[in-house]
Design an enzyme around this catalytic site. Structure first.
Site, mmCIF file in Angstrom:
data_model
loop_
_atom_site.group_PDB
_atom_site.id
_atom_site.type_symbol
_atom_site.label_atom_id
_atom_site.label_comp_id
_atom_site.label_asym_id
_atom_site.label_seq_id
_atom_site.Cartn_x
_atom_site.Cartn_y
_atom_site.Cartn_z
ATOM 1 N N CYS A 9 -56.400 -9.211 30.056
ATOM 2 C CA CYS A 9 -55.613 -8.836 28.864
ATOM 3 C C CYS A 9 -55.622 -10.018 27.905
ATOM 4 O O CYS A 9 -56.491 -10.893 28.009
ATOM 5 C CB CYS A 9 -54.200 -8.397 29.254
ATOM 6 S SG CYS A 9 -53.219 -9.671 30.079
ATOM 7 N N ASN A 12 -52.581 -12.849 29.848
ATOM 8 C CA ASN A 12 -52.577 -12.965 31.313
ATOM 9 C C ASN A 12 -51.171 -13.253 31.860
ATOM 10 O O ASN A 12 -51.027 -13.958 32.872
ATOM 11 C CB ASN A 12 -53.598 -14.008 31.810
ATOM 12 C CG ASN A 12 -53.877 -13.979 33.307
ATOM 13 O OD1 ASN A 12 -54.196 -15.005 33.908
ATOM 14 N ND2 ASN A 12 -53.765 -12.833 33.935
ATOM 15 N N CYS A 14 -48.640 -10.440 31.258
ATOM 16 C CA CYS A 14 -47.988 -9.116 31.371
ATOM 17 C C CYS A 14 -48.904 -8.095 32.059
ATOM 18 O O CYS A 14 -48.736 -7.795 33.242
ATOM 19 C CB CYS A 14 -47.556 -8.588 29.997
ATOM 20 S SG CYS A 14 -46.321 -9.623 29.179
ATOM 21 N N ARG A 15 -49.862 -7.556 31.307
ATOM 22 C CA ARG A 15 -50.643 -6.424 31.815
ATOM 23 C C ARG A 15 -51.616 -6.783 32.938
ATOM 24 O O ARG A 15 -51.634 -6.104 33.985
ATOM 25 C CB ARG A 15 -51.386 -5.750 30.652
ATOM 26 C CG ARG A 15 -50.446 -5.098 29.648
ATOM 27 C CD ARG A 15 -51.163 -4.763 28.357
ATOM 28 N NE ARG A 15 -51.557 -5.979 27.647
ATOM 29 C CZ ARG A 15 -52.293 -6.008 26.535
ATOM 30 N NH1 ARG A 15 -52.723 -4.866 26.015
ATOM 31 N NH2 ARG A 15 -52.596 -7.146 25.966
ATOM 32 N N SER A 16 -52.443 -7.800 32.735
ATOM 33 C CA SER A 16 -53.470 -8.059 33.758
ATOM 34 C C SER A 16 -52.910 -8.590 35.079
ATOM 35 O O SER A 16 -53.397 -8.172 36.139
ATOM 36 C CB SER A 16 -54.614 -8.935 33.223
ATOM 37 O OG SER A 16 -54.164 -10.201 32.832
ATOM 38 N N ASP A 127 -49.673 -3.132 24.615
ATOM 39 C CA ASP A 127 -49.151 -4.492 24.758
ATOM 40 C C ASP A 127 -47.624 -4.442 24.687
ATOM 41 O O ASP A 127 -47.059 -4.069 23.660
ATOM 42 C CB ASP A 127 -49.726 -5.327 23.601
ATOM 43 C CG ASP A 127 -49.259 -6.768 23.637
ATOM 44 O OD1 ASP A 127 -48.340 -7.080 24.412
ATOM 45 O OD2 ASP A 127 -49.815 -7.562 22.875
HETATM 46 P P1 4NP Z 1 -50.500 -9.582 27.912
HETATM 47 O O1 4NP Z 1 -49.267 -9.606 26.894
HETATM 48 O O2 4NP Z 1 -51.758 -9.725 27.068
HETATM 49 O O3 4NP Z 1 -50.379 -8.258 28.565
HETATM 50 O O4 4NP Z 1 -50.297 -10.762 28.853
HETATM 51 C C1 4NP Z 1 -49.117 -10.561 25.890
HETATM 52 C C2 4NP Z 1 -48.681 -11.832 26.198
HETATM 53 C C3 4NP Z 1 -48.509 -12.779 25.198
HETATM 54 C C4 4NP Z 1 -48.774 -12.429 23.881
HETATM 55 C C5 4NP Z 1 -49.218 -11.164 23.573
HETATM 56 C C6 4NP Z 1 -49.399 -10.226 24.582
HETATM 57 N N1 4NP Z 1 -48.557 -13.392 22.856
HETATM 58 O O5 4NP Z 1 -48.775 -13.047 21.678
HETATM 59 O O6 4NP Z 1 -48.205 -14.533 23.148
#
Ligand code: 4NP
Length: 160
Positions: A9, A12, A14-16, A127
């Site tokens: 993602c 790294n 939340c989703r992945s 997201d």
């Molecule tokens: P992820 O979520 O890609 O599922 O880990 C996010 C984590 C951080 C951010 C965006 C999405 N950020 O903008 O910092």
């Protein structure tokens, strides 16, 4: 040799990591031992070294009673060789991963996670970062659907 999955993602956190830990939970439930191993990474360097987002961890605990283990790392082009299948959480992640493979040598190894969903008809794992708890709960449900579909397909295709 175990089949190697990499979930990717943006951050790294939340989703992945959720996809990785849900997959490990399903592998354990199926008694698959080390037929499949998995890891996760982010396309960005924003959160390198950090544990999964606590809001994501709460959702995983409430819905599946699992802990989210791991710490964030950035996707590395060496991952193209190290893994058998690379699962992008959304189309932006997909494009960012493939931007690191201009010749398209690894095109067949990179897939959208939601292409394995059976209950959801969506392209992207949304997201959840800037939203409320319902968004995190929804990510867990979407990923449970996708991870089950993915493991079933690997079994049907005799990759595991
Ligand atoms: P992820 O979520 O890609 O599922 O880990 C996010 C984590 C951080 C951010 C965006 C999405 N950020 O903008 O910092």
């Amino acid at each position: 040799m175990p089949y190697k999955l990499l979930f990717v993602c943006l951050g790294n956190i939340c989703r992945s990591p959720s996809a990785e830990n849900i997959t490990n939970y399903l592998i354990e439930k199926r008694n698959w031992g080390d037929r499949v191993i998995c890891d996760s990474a982010g396309t960005s360097d924003y959160h390198i070294g950090r544990p999964p987002d606590p809001r994501m961890a709460i959702a995983a605990k409430e819905i599946l009673d699992i802990d989210l283990l791991g710490k964030a790392r950035q996707f590395d082009p060496a991952d193209f060789e190290k893994f058998d299948l690379i699962l992008a959480m959304d189309r932006e992640n997909y494009d960012d991963i493939l931007s690191l493979d201009r010749p398209g040598k690894y095109l067949d190894k990179v897939r959208l996670m939601c292409s394995f969903c059976r209950r959801y008809d969506i392209k992207d794992v949304p997201d959840p970062y800037y939203g409320g708890p319902q968004g995190f709960n929804r990510v867990i449900d979407i990923l449970t659907d996708a991870c089950e579909g993915l493991l079933d397909e690997l079994e049907q295709e005799q990759k595991v």
